[in-house]
Design a protein around this motif. Sequence first.
Motif, PDB file in Angstrom:
ATOM      1  N   PRO A  11       2.385  57.044  27.241  1.00 47.85           N
ATOM      2  CA  PRO A  11       1.623  55.863  27.673  1.00 47.85           C
ATOM      3  C   PRO A  11       2.515  54.632  27.784  1.00 47.85           C
ATOM      4  CG  PRO A  11       0.945  56.573  25.456  1.00 47.85           C
ATOM      5  CD  PRO A  11       2.026  57.511  25.908  1.00 47.85           C
ATOM      6  N   HIS A  12       3.727  54.715  27.222  1.00 48.85           N
ATOM      7  CA  HIS A  12       4.581  53.521  27.167  1.00 48.85           C
ATOM      8  C   HIS A  12       5.660  53.495  28.240  1.00 48.85           C
ATOM      9  CE1 HIS A  12       2.684  53.388  23.281  1.00 48.85           C
ATOM     10  NE2 HIS A  12       3.280  54.503  22.929  1.00 48.85           N
ATOM     11  N   LYS A  13       5.740  54.549  29.058  1.00 50.56           N
ATOM     12  CA  LYS A  13       6.870  54.587  30.007  1.00 50.56           C
ATOM     13  C   LYS A  13       6.426  54.782  31.446  1.00 50.56           C
ATOM     14  CE  LYS A  13      10.287  55.577  26.654  1.00 50.56           C
ATOM     15  NZ  LYS A  13      11.044  56.496  25.894  1.00 50.56           N
ATOM     16  N   ASP A  14       7.204  54.221  32.350  1.00 50.84           N
ATOM     17  CA  ASP A  14       6.938  54.356  33.779  1.00 50.84           C
ATOM     18  C   ASP A  14       7.195  55.811  34.187  1.00 50.84           C
ATOM     19  OD1 ASP A  14       6.902  54.374  36.477  1.00 50.84           O
ATOM     20  OD2 ASP A  14       8.728  53.176  36.742  1.00 50.84           O
ATOM     21  N   ARG A  15       6.118  56.487  34.588  1.00 52.12           N
ATOM     22  CA  ARG A  15       6.210  57.937  34.764  1.00 52.12           C
ATOM     23  C   ARG A  15       7.133  58.376  35.892  1.00 52.12           C
ATOM     24  NH1 ARG A  15       0.056  57.856  34.263  1.00 52.12           N
ATOM     25  NH2 ARG A  15       0.106  57.080  32.148  1.00 52.12           N
ATOM     26  N   SER A  16       7.221  57.565  36.934  1.00 52.98           N
ATOM     27  CA  SER A  16       8.014  58.004  38.080  1.00 52.98           C
ATOM     28  C   SER A  16       9.494  58.159  37.700  1.00 52.98           C
ATOM     29  CB  SER A  16       7.873  57.011  39.218  1.00 52.98           C
ATOM     30  OG  SER A  16       8.344  55.768  38.773  1.00 52.98           O
ATOM     31  N   ALA A  17       9.904  57.415  36.667  1.00 53.57           N
ATOM     32  CA  ALA A  17      11.322  57.429  36.305  1.00 53.57           C
ATOM     33  C   ALA A  17      11.667  58.504  35.280  1.00 53.57           C
ATOM     34  CB  ALA A  17      11.688  56.054  35.755  1.00 53.57           C
ATOM     35  N   VAL A  18      10.691  59.274  34.834  1.00 53.20           N
ATOM     36  CA  VAL A  18      10.933  60.231  33.754  1.00 53.20           C
ATOM     37  C   VAL A  18      11.180  61.632  34.326  1.00 53.20           C
ATOM     38  CG1 VAL A  18       9.883  61.323  31.714  1.00 53.20           C
ATOM     39  CG2 VAL A  18       9.542  58.886  32.133  1.00 53.20           C
ATOM     40  N   SER A  19      12.139  62.372  33.735  1.00 52.76           N
ATOM     41  CA  SER A  19      12.413  63.743  34.192  1.00 52.76           C
ATOM     42  C   SER A  19      11.202  64.639  33.943  1.00 52.76           C
ATOM     43  CB  SER A  19      13.600  64.328  33.431  1.00 52.76           C
ATOM     44  OG  SER A  19      14.716  63.519  33.593  1.00 52.76           O
ATOM     45  N   SER A  20      11.165  65.768  34.642  1.00 50.21           N
ATOM     46  CA  SER A  20      10.006  66.662  34.520  1.00 50.21           C
ATOM     47  C   SER A  20       9.889  67.165  33.087  1.00 50.21           C
ATOM     48  CB  SER A  20      10.162  67.853  35.463  1.00 50.21           C
ATOM     49  OG  SER A  20      11.035  68.795  34.880  1.00 50.21           O
ATOM     50  N   VAL A  21       8.666  67.517  32.746  1.00 52.81           N
ATOM     51  CA  VAL A  21       8.409  67.957  31.380  1.00 52.81           C
ATOM     52  C   VAL A  21       9.168  69.258  31.078  1.00 52.81           C
ATOM     53  CG1 VAL A  21       6.271  69.242  31.838  1.00 52.81           C
ATOM     54  CG2 VAL A  21       6.575  68.083  29.671  1.00 52.81           C
ATOM     55  N   ASP A  22       9.350  70.114  32.080  1.00 50.63           N
ATOM     56  CA  ASP A  22      10.072  71.370  31.843  1.00 50.63           C
ATOM     57  C   ASP A  22      11.527  71.113  31.464  1.00 50.63           C
ATOM     58  OD1 ASP A  22       7.938  72.965  32.208  1.00 50.63           O
ATOM     59  OD2 ASP A  22       8.333  73.375  34.329  1.00 50.63           O
ATOM     60  N   LEU A  23      12.138  70.174  32.159  1.00 48.84           N
ATOM     61  CA  LEU A  23      13.532  69.838  31.858  1.00 48.84           C
ATOM     62  C   LEU A  23      13.654  69.226  30.461  1.00 48.84           C
ATOM     63  CD1 LEU A  23      14.573  68.277  35.298  1.00 48.84           C
ATOM     64  CD2 LEU A  23      15.447  70.409  34.341  1.00 48.84           C
ATOM     65  N   ARG A  24      12.735  68.328  30.152  1.00 48.09           N
ATOM     66  CA  ARG A  24      12.811  67.647  28.847  1.00 48.09           C
ATOM     67  C   ARG A  24      12.549  68.630  27.701  1.00 48.09           C
ATOM     68  NH1 ARG A  24       9.015  64.197  28.150  1.00 48.09           N
ATOM     69  NH2 ARG A  24       7.784  64.526  30.033  1.00 48.09           N
ATOM     70  N   LYS A  25      11.584  69.524  27.946  1.00 48.84           N
ATOM     71  CA  LYS A  25      11.260  70.546  26.925  1.00 48.84           C
ATOM     72  C   LYS A  25      12.479  71.443  26.670  1.00 48.84           C
ATOM     73  CE  LYS A  25       8.619  74.292  27.917  1.00 48.84           C
ATOM     74  NZ  LYS A  25       7.381  74.958  28.396  1.00 48.84           N
ATOM     75  N   LYS A  26      13.104  71.866  27.758  1.00 53.46           N
ATOM     76  CA  LYS A  26      14.272  72.742  27.641  1.00 53.46           C
ATOM     77  C   LYS A  26      15.387  72.024  26.872  1.00 53.46           C
ATOM     78  CE  LYS A  26      16.050  76.588  28.123  1.00 53.46           C
ATOM     79  NZ  LYS A  26      17.290  76.951  28.651  1.00 53.46           N
ATOM     80  N   MET A  27      15.569  70.731  27.164  1.00 55.40           N
ATOM     81  CA  MET A  27      16.636  69.993  26.482  1.00 55.40           C
ATOM     82  C   MET A  27      16.353  69.856  24.981  1.00 55.40           C
ATOM     83  SD  MET A  27      18.171  67.093  29.018  1.00 55.40           S
ATOM     84  CE  MET A  27      16.674  66.301  29.575  1.00 55.40           C
ATOM     85  N   VAL A  28      15.091  69.634  24.628  1.00 55.04           N
ATOM     86  CA  VAL A  28      14.763  69.536  23.190  1.00 55.04           C
ATOM     87  C   VAL A  28      15.050  70.875  22.521  1.00 55.04           C
ATOM     88  CG1 VAL A  28      12.920  69.201  21.492  1.00 55.04           C
ATOM     89  CG2 VAL A  28      13.076  67.664  23.460  1.00 55.04           C
ATOM     90  N   LYS A  29      14.645  71.965  23.175  1.00 54.50           N
ATOM     91  CA  LYS A  29      14.900  73.304  22.614  1.00 54.50           C
ATOM     92  C   LYS A  29      16.389  73.501  22.348  1.00 54.50           C
ATOM     93  CE  LYS A  29      11.415  76.539  24.105  1.00 54.50           C
ATOM     94  NZ  LYS A  29      10.975  77.293  25.248  1.00 54.50           N
TER      95      LYS A  29
END
Length: 194
Positions: A42-60
């Motif tokens: 809710p706090h970030k501009d969504r257009s500028a954020v990487s896809s959830v799949d990429l972010r999930k993979k990076m956290v893993k």
Amino acid sequence: MKICLFGGTFDPPHLGHLILAQTIYEAEHFDQIVFVPAYKSPHKDRSAVSSVDLRKKMVKIAIKENPNFVMSEIEIDRGGVSYSIDTIIDYKKKTGTDSKKLFYLIGSDSLKTFHSWRNSEQILDECQIIVAIRPGFRPSDIDNKILAKIQFANIPRIEVSSTEIRRRWIEGKTIRYMVTQQIWEYINEHKLYL
Ligand code: ATP
């Protein structure tokens, strides 16, 4: 089990996140630190954020060698805007964790806007908020009612942020020692942030 939820965008996860999580794990004797990548912050501009799949993979990748760190896909599975209150309630329902044993970790930069989070007062009742102090933090910026209910943690000040890492990467500067080698490789291989 004493659990600490650690929500974030993790775009990318960096050593600041990992050192913070490890310090808190040790200092507060947690059983687990649960990284919770936001589906849509809710706090970030969504257009500028990487896809959830990429972010999930990076956290893993970032947490895989640490048995005390796990990732929860609770916000990804729920979809929509990732409000912390929903995550805390869902997590308690799913795991039966008691309010006294459930902590939610945030940086002091996030604390400044905490009063505007959805159902912030309820959050303070449903779990224990633990705040990592970052440079520039002034307790006088925070409402006394909130201050009375949160716990502060002293962590080594590692001033690195995902924003700075993305900016440096775009400018062709090094991000060595800001992220793990495997995250560096992932960013490079998937041509992120270009
Ligand atoms: P961005 O620069 O994109 O806003 P960020 O580096 O702040 O990202 P987030 O994924 O948004 O990373 O952070 C998740 C949580 O981790 C937030 O509560 C944030 O305050 C905290 N955090 C991030 N970096 C640090 C750091 N270097 N030291 C302490 N806390 C941090």
